[in-house]
Design a protein around this motif. Sequence first.
Motif, PDB file in Angstrom:
ATOM      1  N   ASP A   1     -29.164 -32.092  32.607  1.00  0.00           N
ATOM      2  CA  ASP A   1     -29.324 -32.386  31.176  1.00  0.00           C
ATOM      3  C   ASP A   1     -30.435 -33.432  31.033  1.00  0.00           C
ATOM      4  O   ASP A   1     -30.279 -34.567  31.461  1.00  0.00           O
TER       5      ASP A   1
ATOM      6  N   GLU B   1     -37.930 -30.682  30.575  1.00  0.00           N
ATOM      7  CA  GLU B   1     -37.140 -29.480  30.268  1.00  0.00           C
ATOM      8  C   GLU B   1     -37.166 -28.535  31.470  1.00  0.00           C
ATOM      9  O   GLU B   1     -36.142 -27.976  31.865  1.00  0.00           O
ATOM     10  N   ARG B   2     -38.355 -28.392  32.042  1.00  0.00           N
ATOM     11  CA  ARG B   2     -38.488 -27.457  33.165  1.00  0.00           C
ATOM     12  C   ARG B   2     -37.708 -27.970  34.380  1.00  0.00           C
ATOM     13  O   ARG B   2     -37.000 -27.204  35.039  1.00  0.00           O
TER      14      ARG B   2
ATOM     15  N   ALA C   1     -35.171 -29.883  34.332  1.00  0.00           N
ATOM     16  CA  ALA C   1     -33.737 -29.772  34.018  1.00  0.00           C
ATOM     17  C   ALA C   1     -33.249 -28.348  34.254  1.00  0.00           C
ATOM     18  O   ALA C   1     -32.152 -28.137  34.766  1.00  0.00           O
ATOM     19  N   ARG C   2     -34.086 -27.373  33.896  1.00  0.00           N
ATOM     20  CA  ARG C   2     -33.702 -25.968  34.138  1.00  0.00           C
ATOM     21  C   ARG C   2     -33.629 -25.686  35.627  1.00  0.00           C
ATOM     22  O   ARG C   2     -32.685 -25.074  36.122  1.00  0.00           O
TER      23      ARG C   2
ATOM     24  N   GLY D   1     -30.501 -27.461  36.820  1.00  0.00           N
ATOM     25  CA  GLY D   1     -29.262 -27.315  36.047  1.00  0.00           C
ATOM     26  C   GLY D   1     -28.777 -28.651  35.512  1.00  0.00           C
ATOM     27  O   GLY D   1     -27.573 -28.920  35.474  1.00  0.00           O
TER      28      GLY D   1
END
Lengths: 307, 307
Positions: free
Chosen positions: B250, B241-242, B244-245, B248
């Motif tokens: 998925d 998740e990190r 991906a953030r 930017g």
Amino acid sequence: MVSAPDGRVVVTTDLLLEGRHFRRDWSSGYDIGRKAAAQNLSDVVAMGAHPTGIVVGLGMPADVGTGWLDDLADGFRDECDLVGASVAGGDTTRCDLVVIGVTALGDLRGRAPVTRSGARPGDVVAVAGRLGHAAAGLALLQAGPAGGLGGAAEGLGGAAEGLDGVAGEPGGPAGGVRGLVDAHRRPRPPYACGPQAAELGATSMLDVSDGLLQDLGHVSKASGVGIVLDPGAFTVTPEMERAARLLGADPVEWVLTGGEDHALAATFPRDVRLPSGWTVVGRVVRGSGVQVEGRAPERGGWDHFRE
Amino acid sequence: MVSAPDGRVVVTTDLLLEGRHFRRDWSSGYDIGRKAAAQNLSDVVAMGAHPTGIVVGLGMPADVGTGWLDDLADGFRDECDLVGASVAGGDTTRCDLVVIGVTALGDLRGRAPVTRSGARPGDVVAVAGRLGHAAAGLALLQAGPAGGLGGAAEGLGGAAEGLDGVAGEPGGPAGGVRGLVDAHRRPRPPYACGPQAAELGATSMLDVSDGLLQDLGHVSKASGVGIVLDPGAFTVTPEMERAARLLGADPVEWVLTGGEDHALAATFPRDVRLPSGWTVVGRVVRGSGVQVEGRAPERGGWDHFRE
């Protein structure tokens, strides 16, 4: 999946690189497939095993057509057919040059593998298959029309077309040299002689891939023995004599140092009766290194691998 | 020589090319050895077989030091040790880039090999091992300090040193991303799960090397069935998740299309009780192709290999 009825499998692998091990302008895809398979199948029979299958990893540029790839696959299949082996699978990837990784498997049928380490003083050294033909063929291709062969060698270039017209029919009275170029493109390892030698009690064996002197150097080192070769025992064909004259080369040098014919070299107890196909070329002695009787070191008389 | 107590041997081969499959500035020789062995050993277990040995064909430039080569060999050996396989031999040649051909052998211990063609409507689809980690790690390396990660990613460059300082400790509350880069460098295939799945009656199985959607597409095609995946069934870790953030991206896209973790995907009869290590992520249906429920085609909802 490949059968392994013996409960063990011998396995050998080689990586062939475009430019280093083959040229697409000198050999067809079919020839390259035949040769890539041959050099691995030959390694298997040199252990006394029966080849069962090969797998192929292939890297190639986008510009290689499917026709070339089909030819390559046909070459693999036809060479494997000679020994009853199958092409079990493979992997393909993009690469800037053609890279061919071949792994061959073999079955020992209950026998111990023949290695490089069993030669004993008193053994004879024998070879099966051609020696020096592929090296002569490569030298002819490298010389080419611009390489000092002059007008006599017109057409001996990239594709080596027209060789026959220049140098007489292969096997004809003049001794053509086209057969030597073919020998470079497509070796003919003496497959049946490998398991045969194992049955006869060969004490060591290998596939001549780097040249007889160098490869026998491996036997000498692994077995802790010396090897003495009789240069007069080797066959120099009229075709090789003619190529040597064309190129100003020494045909015995090709025989002693040329590798790509994938002949077999083995040592046998002195009392073994060798069948046709095998030629005694030397003897195993106490000591170390490989010596060619009556030949100076700088003419290939001593193996570079001598310790 | 490799043992083959079953009387058959499964064999798989891969060719890895510098620049295409690995970079020497992103991975150590040791990591590359581990990974090259892992991807072949993983192919063996995906057939339900036990790896017995590997052989390696290696091409490399003259500037590759013996230290790097020793590291590579250590990597091969350590990865093989994980599954009780041996490094049975190899071949080395000069090449302008590092080329690694790995062939792995395996023993079926009397079982039929699990193939891609046995999935039946009604089966469940399950995966074992990590998915998307290596793809996220590669994306982080590719972005690097100059790739849009800005000041937050200082040091995320060639050697990817300093990642931990940027993104928190691996496994810590903030979810570090260094573990993803490690996952790219050194996959951890769930080796034991392959033979386990075969014992449990897996109807099809493969190693996820090109991405789950693409690889399940091969099962779909070979078995003549459709596959429906539940995107909510997949694990997306805080680390992913990190990452991906940061990028930017998925994270589910990495899970569905990332390949190099060498997870296993298999189909099982519905009534099989799957042990821990396996996660059910979908079902086999009549039809063709691979569908991700509730996900649009342009987000990886449909396999490109659908016919």
